[in-house]
Design a protein around this motif. Structure first.
Motif, PDB file in Angstrom:
ATOM      1  N   ALA A  25       0.936  -1.198   0.208  1.00  0.00           N
ATOM      2  CA  ALA A  25      -0.162   0.025   0.098  1.00  0.00           C
ATOM      3  C   ALA A  25       0.919   1.156  -0.095  1.00  0.00           C
ATOM      4  O   ALA A  25       1.663   1.262   0.737  1.00  0.00           O
ATOM      5  CB  ALA A  25      -0.945  -0.180   1.311  1.00  0.00           C
ATOM      6  N   ILE A  26       0.847   2.036  -0.843  1.00  0.00           N
ATOM      7  CA  ILE A  26       1.658   3.239  -1.242  1.00  0.00           C
ATOM      8  C   ILE A  26       0.870   4.305  -0.178  1.00  0.00           C
ATOM      9  O   ILE A  26      -0.250   4.538   0.141  1.00  0.00           O
ATOM     10  CB  ILE A  26       1.327   3.802  -2.683  1.00  0.00           C
ATOM     11  CG1 ILE A  26       1.810   2.809  -3.599  1.00  0.00           C
ATOM     12  CG2 ILE A  26       2.002   5.264  -2.682  1.00  0.00           C
ATOM     13  CD1 ILE A  26       3.393   2.312  -3.473  1.00  0.00           C
ATOM     14  N   VAL A  27       1.773   5.003   0.748  1.00  0.00           N
ATOM     15  CA  VAL A  27       1.531   6.100   1.610  1.00  0.00           C
ATOM     16  C   VAL A  27       1.946   7.330   1.114  1.00  0.00           C
ATOM     17  O   VAL A  27       3.069   7.783   0.823  1.00  0.00           O
ATOM     18  CB  VAL A  27       1.941   5.640   3.091  1.00  0.00           C
ATOM     19  CG1 VAL A  27       1.909   6.398   4.074  1.00  0.00           C
ATOM     20  CG2 VAL A  27       1.799   4.266   3.288  1.00  0.00           C
ATOM     21  N   LYS A  28       0.874   8.459   1.153  1.00  0.00           N
ATOM     22  CA  LYS A  28       1.276   9.671   0.722  1.00  0.00           C
ATOM     23  C   LYS A  28       0.760  10.647   1.462  1.00  0.00           C
ATOM     24  O   LYS A  28      -0.078  10.559   2.718  1.00  0.00           O
ATOM     25  CB  LYS A  28       0.936  10.030  -0.872  1.00  0.00           C
ATOM     26  CG  LYS A  28       1.837   9.163  -1.900  1.00  0.00           C
ATOM     27  CD  LYS A  28       1.391   9.611  -3.126  1.00  0.00           C
ATOM     28  CE  LYS A  28       2.721   8.888  -4.249  1.00  0.00           C
ATOM     29  NZ  LYS A  28       2.267   9.512  -5.668  1.00  0.00           N
ATOM     30  N   GLY A  29       0.618  11.958   0.940  1.00  0.00           N
ATOM     31  CA  GLY A  29       0.029  12.917   2.001  1.00  0.00           C
ATOM     32  C   GLY A  29      -1.303  12.859   2.240  1.00  0.00           C
ATOM     33  O   GLY A  29      -1.966  13.524   3.153  1.00  0.00           O
ATOM     34  N   ASN A  30      -2.023  12.440   1.668  1.00  0.00           N
ATOM     35  CA  ASN A  30      -3.582  12.263   1.880  1.00  0.00           C
ATOM     36  C   ASN A  30      -3.860  11.351   2.988  1.00  0.00           C
ATOM     37  O   ASN A  30      -5.002  11.366   3.401  1.00  0.00           O
ATOM     38  CB  ASN A  30      -4.198  11.656   0.718  1.00  0.00           C
ATOM     39  CG  ASN A  30      -3.834  10.079   0.144  1.00  0.00           C
ATOM     40  OD1 ASN A  30      -2.655  10.049   0.390  1.00  0.00           O
ATOM     41  ND2 ASN A  30      -4.720   9.485  -0.277  1.00  0.00           N
ATOM     42  N   ARG A  31      -2.748  10.665   3.681  1.00  0.00           N
ATOM     43  CA  ARG A  31      -3.018   9.997   4.799  1.00  0.00           C
ATOM     44  C   ARG A  31      -1.692  10.242   5.873  1.00  0.00           C
ATOM     45  O   ARG A  31      -0.729   9.796   6.244  1.00  0.00           O
ATOM     46  CB  ARG A  31      -2.649   8.340   4.737  1.00  0.00           C
ATOM     47  CG  ARG A  31      -3.618   7.797   3.620  1.00  0.00           C
ATOM     48  CD  ARG A  31      -4.999   7.587   4.395  1.00  0.00           C
ATOM     49  NE  ARG A  31      -5.920   7.037   3.343  1.00  0.00           N
ATOM     50  CZ  ARG A  31      -6.549   7.794   2.334  1.00  0.00           C
ATOM     51  NH1 ARG A  31      -6.849   8.899   2.516  1.00  0.00           N
ATOM     52  NH2 ARG A  31      -7.462   7.073   1.738  1.00  0.00           N
ATOM     53  N   PRO A  32      -1.878  11.823   6.570  1.00  0.00           N
ATOM     54  CA  PRO A  32      -0.645  12.411   7.202  1.00  0.00           C
ATOM     55  C   PRO A  32      -0.040  11.734   8.233  1.00  0.00           C
ATOM     56  O   PRO A  32       1.064  11.749   8.390  1.00  0.00           O
ATOM     57  CB  PRO A  32      -1.326  13.873   7.230  1.00  0.00           C
ATOM     58  CG  PRO A  32      -2.722  13.546   7.177  1.00  0.00           C
ATOM     59  CD  PRO A  32      -3.124  12.458   6.174  1.00  0.00           C
ATOM     60  N   VAL A  33      -0.851  11.349   8.965  1.00  0.00           N
ATOM     61  CA  VAL A  33      -0.374  10.368  10.234  1.00  0.00           C
ATOM     62  C   VAL A  33       0.187   9.281   9.946  1.00  0.00           C
ATOM     63  O   VAL A  33       1.426   9.031  10.397  1.00  0.00           O
ATOM     64  CB  VAL A  33      -1.678  10.153  11.236  1.00  0.00           C
ATOM     65  CG1 VAL A  33      -1.219   9.302  12.404  1.00  0.00           C
ATOM     66  CG2 VAL A  33      -2.396  11.433  11.528  1.00  0.00           C
ATOM     67  N   LEU A  34      -0.265   8.286   9.003  1.00  0.00           N
ATOM     68  CA  LEU A  34       0.223   7.175   8.450  1.00  0.00           C
ATOM     69  C   LEU A  34       1.717   7.703   7.797  1.00  0.00           C
ATOM     70  O   LEU A  34       2.611   7.041   8.040  1.00  0.00           O
ATOM     71  CB  LEU A  34      -0.377   6.515   7.538  1.00  0.00           C
ATOM     72  CG  LEU A  34      -0.229   4.950   7.319  1.00  0.00           C
ATOM     73  CD1 LEU A  34      -0.087   4.197   8.365  1.00  0.00           C
ATOM     74  CD2 LEU A  34      -0.889   4.423   6.155  1.00  0.00           C
ATOM     75  N   LEU A  35       1.732   8.743   7.016  1.00  0.00           N
ATOM     76  CA  LEU A  35       2.906   9.110   6.221  1.00  0.00           C
ATOM     77  C   LEU A  35       4.020   9.377   7.202  1.00  0.00           C
ATOM     78  O   LEU A  35       5.195   9.050   7.157  1.00  0.00           O
ATOM     79  CB  LEU A  35       2.568  10.209   5.556  1.00  0.00           C
ATOM     80  CG  LEU A  35       3.882  10.665   4.524  1.00  0.00           C
ATOM     81  CD1 LEU A  35       4.485   9.740   3.748  1.00  0.00           C
ATOM     82  CD2 LEU A  35       3.256  12.057   3.704  1.00  0.00           C
ATOM     83  N   ASP A  36       3.562  10.373   8.252  1.00  0.00           N
ATOM     84  CA  ASP A  36       4.744  10.970   9.207  1.00  0.00           C
ATOM     85  C   ASP A  36       5.208   9.623  10.054  1.00  0.00           C
ATOM     86  O   ASP A  36       6.596   9.379  10.269  1.00  0.00           O
ATOM     87  CB  ASP A  36       3.827  11.792  10.413  1.00  0.00           C
ATOM     88  CG  ASP A  36       3.731  13.006   9.580  1.00  0.00           C
ATOM     89  OD1 ASP A  36       4.421  13.259   8.558  1.00  0.00           O
ATOM     90  OD2 ASP A  36       2.917  13.857  10.414  1.00  0.00           O
ATOM     91  N   GLU A  37       4.294   8.408  10.265  1.00  0.00           N
ATOM     92  CA  GLU A  37       4.695   7.522  11.035  1.00  0.00           C
ATOM     93  C   GLU A  37       5.841   6.600  10.265  1.00  0.00           C
ATOM     94  O   GLU A  37       6.776   6.258  10.774  1.00  0.00           O
ATOM     95  CB  GLU A  37       3.616   6.505  11.364  1.00  0.00           C
ATOM     96  CG  GLU A  37       3.770   5.209  11.857  1.00  0.00           C
ATOM     97  CD  GLU A  37       2.488   4.444  11.860  1.00  0.00           C
ATOM     98  OE1 GLU A  37       2.936   2.862  11.371  1.00  0.00           O
ATOM     99  OE2 GLU A  37       1.536   4.559  12.346  1.00  0.00           O
ATOM    100  N   VAL A  38       5.619   6.444   8.908  1.00  0.00           N
ATOM    101  CA  VAL A  38       6.577   5.508   8.107  1.00  0.00           C
ATOM    102  C   VAL A  38       7.677   6.628   7.544  1.00  0.00           C
ATOM    103  O   VAL A  38       8.986   5.882   7.999  1.00  0.00           O
ATOM    104  CB  VAL A  38       5.781   5.267   6.713  1.00  0.00           C
ATOM    105  CG1 VAL A  38       6.858   4.510   6.022  1.00  0.00           C
ATOM    106  CG2 VAL A  38       4.632   4.188   6.952  1.00  0.00           C
ATOM    107  N   ALA A  39       7.442   7.886   7.507  1.00  0.00           N
ATOM    108  CA  ALA A  39       8.829   8.832   7.222  1.00  0.00           C
ATOM    109  C   ALA A  39       9.805   8.986   8.471  1.00  0.00           C
ATOM    110  O   ALA A  39      10.853   9.105   8.339  1.00  0.00           O
ATOM    111  CB  ALA A  39       8.005  10.030   6.714  1.00  0.00           C
ATOM    112  N   ALA A  40       9.035   8.547   9.570  1.00  0.00           N
ATOM    113  CA  ALA A  40       9.878   8.825  10.915  1.00  0.00           C
ATOM    114  C   ALA A  40      10.827   7.759  11.309  1.00  0.00           C
ATOM    115  O   ALA A  40      11.598   7.991  12.081  1.00  0.00           O
ATOM    116  CB  ALA A  40       9.095   9.318  11.978  1.00  0.00           C
ATOM    117  N   LEU A  41      10.851   6.568  10.540  1.00  0.00           N
ATOM    118  CA  LEU A  41      11.557   5.615  10.763  1.00  0.00           C
ATOM    119  C   LEU A  41      13.019   5.872  10.520  1.00  0.00           C
ATOM    120  O   LEU A  41      13.298   6.806   9.770  1.00  0.00           O
ATOM    121  CB  LEU A  41      11.255   4.255   9.817  1.00  0.00           C
ATOM    122  CG  LEU A  41       9.888   3.776  10.130  1.00  0.00           C
ATOM    123  CD1 LEU A  41       9.275   2.621   9.201  1.00  0.00           C
ATOM    124  CD2 LEU A  41       9.858   3.108  11.656  1.00  0.00           C
TER     125      LEU A  41
END
Length: 200
Positions: A25-41
């Protein structure tokens, strides 16, 4: 199954999992909480799992994939987070562009290694390549914040309907067709006037 950003929803993931399938599942800016979670790894500490270089149409493209464990992710079934980086260079002006995309998958490393995950992602984008620009730029699907229930699927279906209507009317450019039909009377004529003409 691979999801574009619009379809990255908990309901879609559960639907795949309950049928015994797997997802990326691609995660982009339309799911900001999920994107922040993944990008913060801690991606800088994660070694590159797959790297592929290709040359085509006077351009060079390098794709790299890293996979990490998204501890405590609330997304159903997610056991790996992916960071896919695509760098493109142009032989003529020596310029380059870089794009980073994040994704989640329920596939464990023993089920699909980095090279296999990268191949699945490339397969998704090659299949979507003809329609992705229209969906992302013309219909702004990746930026859409609609996420409740079956609404994302309904919205995608409406966009598909519009694309079909424009194609049937002879429009090769979706952006041009949309601009020509922002007036509700012209839109009505496109939908119903053509129908009257085709049945007379």
């Amino acid at each position: 199954m691979t999801f574009d950003a619009l379809h990255t929803t908990a309901a879609a993931a559960r639907a795949v999992l309950t049928r015994g399938g797997h997802y990326i599942a691609i995660v982009k800016g339309n799911r900001p909480v999920l994107l922040d979670e993944v990008a913060a790894l801690p991606w800088r500490q994660v070694p590159t799992g797959d790297r592929l270089r290709e040359h085509a149409h006077g351009r060079s493209e390098i794709r790299t994939l890293k996979a990490a464990c998204p501890r405590g992710s609330a997304f159903p079934g997610a056991v790996q987070a992916l960071r896919i980086t695509r760098k493109r260079s142009n032989a003529e002006d020596q310029g380059y562009s870089s794009e980073t995309v994040y994704a989640l998958t329920d596939l464990h490393p023993h089920q699909a290694d980095a090279a296999e995950l990268a191949a699945h992602a490339r397969g998704h984008w090659s299949a979507e390549n003809k329609n992705h620009h229209v969906r992302d730029v013309s219909f702004r699907e990746d930026a859409c914040k609609v996420a409740a229930g079956s609404a994302p699927h309904a919205l995608a279906s409406l966009n598909n309907l519009l694309k079909g209507v424009f194609a049937h009317a002879g429009y090769a450019n979706t952006d041009h067709a949309r601009r020509e039909h922002t007036n509700p009377y012209r839109a009505y004529d496109l939908l119903f006037g053509q129908h009257r003409r085709s049945t007379t």
